[in-house]
Design an enzyme around this catalytic site. Structure first.
Site, PDB file in Angstrom:
ATOM      1  N   SER A  15      35.390  38.422  54.027  1.00 37.66           N
ATOM      2  CA  SER A  15      34.314  38.673  53.060  1.00 37.66           C
ATOM      3  C   SER A  15      34.356  37.604  51.975  1.00 37.66           C
ATOM      4  O   SER A  15      35.253  36.757  51.938  1.00 37.66           O
ATOM      5  CB  SER A  15      34.473  40.063  52.420  1.00 37.66           C
ATOM      6  OG  SER A  15      35.674  40.126  51.658  1.00 37.66           O
ATOM      7  N   SER A 143      40.964  30.556  39.698  1.00 38.19           N
ATOM      8  CA  SER A 143      40.003  31.392  38.975  1.00 38.19           C
ATOM      9  C   SER A 143      39.860  30.875  37.557  1.00 38.19           C
ATOM     10  O   SER A 143      40.768  30.221  37.025  1.00 38.19           O
ATOM     11  CB  SER A 143      40.506  32.839  38.946  1.00 38.19           C
ATOM     12  OG  SER A 143      39.747  33.626  38.045  1.00 38.19           O
ATOM     13  N   TYR A 156      46.577  39.838  37.498  1.00 37.19           N
ATOM     14  CA  TYR A 156      45.716  38.837  38.120  1.00 37.19           C
ATOM     15  C   TYR A 156      45.835  37.504  37.385  1.00 37.19           C
ATOM     16  O   TYR A 156      46.010  36.446  38.009  1.00 37.19           O
ATOM     17  CB  TYR A 156      44.270  39.327  38.105  1.00 37.19           C
ATOM     18  CG  TYR A 156      43.297  38.385  38.761  1.00 37.19           C
ATOM     19  CD1 TYR A 156      43.243  38.260  40.143  1.00 37.19           C
ATOM     20  CD2 TYR A 156      42.416  37.627  37.999  1.00 37.19           C
ATOM     21  CE1 TYR A 156      42.348  37.403  40.749  1.00 37.19           C
ATOM     22  CE2 TYR A 156      41.509  36.762  38.598  1.00 37.19           C
ATOM     23  CZ  TYR A 156      41.475  36.656  39.973  1.00 37.19           C
ATOM     24  OH  TYR A 156      40.585  35.797  40.566  1.00 37.19           O
TER      25      TYR A 156
END
Length: 284
Positions: A15, A143, A156
């Site tokens: 995904s 990120s 995270y």
């Protein structure tokens, strides 16, 4: 690179960013080996390749958190590519929501094992091939959260900050062997990572109000502005084909803002984060 078909192994292709990157690179003529923990979940990838007018991609089972699975997956990928690999895209990732005090070591390990150790594990497995070839590129999907702390997402952020420090050190070591390293830092993109993120808020938590504030921002402000993940796939493709790509590639306006925040004094950047998340209005 010459006129031979270029080969790439991509992790986390069931995904999101991994799926779109696999389709993008296949559309540009790469031989793509798409890996995922559970190949039974390849239906979305197959649908996107059909939509793009492409043949089904090679899919291998590969769990980046499992050393034996990673070894088998890389071995199978190399068998499919004839022993050559031009690039690895380490994309597999996960997240975790909650106040750090209320998380446990099992959750720390789950996030770090996927986002950090998983990328390290795959890189170590493919490096002998790239080094022997004297060519290759390692693209690590990081990120914008590697640039500033984010309340409720400490695990995270920790994994992405660590990923970047490791990658920057690694780049010096492998460059003499013709191997390049690129960090791709996406901002806010429409993937399942945030909607599927486990959230920890025990009954009676002193952090409940803070976490509700952050989650409200996520649901009302952040997620509705999510951008098309194909933008990230195109950025990865450019990072793989550019003669001299940047070491850090920000993708999207949020990532560019984050890069700017990361250069500011903490007092300034933290005030911006509090305002952006609504925490400036919350008190315990």
């Amino acid at each position: 690179m010459d006129n031979e078909q270029r080969t790439v192994l991509i992790t986390g292709c069931s995904s999101g960013l991994g799926l779109e990157t696999a389709v993008e690179l296949a559309g540009r003529g790469w031989q793509v080996v798409a890996s995922m923990r559970d190949p039974a979940r390849r239906a979305a990838l197959d649908a996107r390749t059909r939509e793009a007018g492409l043949d089904p991609l090679d899919v291998v089972q590969l769990d980046v958190t499992d050393a034996e699975s990673a070894q088998r997956g890389v071995k199978e990928a190399l068998e499919l590519t004839g022993g050559r690999l031009d690039a690895l895209v380490s994309n597999a990732g996960t997240a975790s929501g909650g106040a750090f005090e209320e998380t446990d070591e099992e959750e720390w390990r789950r996030v770090l094992d996927t986002n950090l150790f998983g990328a390290m594990r795959l890189t170590q497995l493919v490096l002998p091939v790239l080094r022997e070839q004297r060519s290759g590129r390692l693209v690590l999907v990081s990120s914008d959260s590697a640039r500033y702390g984010n309340p409720g997402l400490s695990l995270y952020c920790a994994s992405k900050w660590a990923l970047e420090g490791w990658a920057e050190s690694l780049a010096y070591e492998v460059e003499p062997f013709g191997v390049g390293v690129v960090l791709v830092e996406p901002g806010n993109y429409d993937t399942a990572i945030w909607t599927t993120t486990p959230r920890t808020t025990p009954p009676g938590s002193p952090y409940a109000g803070l976490l509700r504030t952050v989650e409200r921002f996520l649901e009302e402000e952040h997620l509705p502005r999510s951008r098309d993940p194909r933008e990230v796939a195109r950025a990865v493709a450019r990072a793989l084909t550019a003669r001299r790509p940047a070491f850090r590639v920000q993708v999207g306006p949020d990532a560019r803002i984050a890069a700017g925040l990361g250069k500011l004094p903490y007092r300034v950047s933290s005030a911006a984060v509090r305002r952006l998340t609504g925490l400036h209005r919350w008190k315990p």
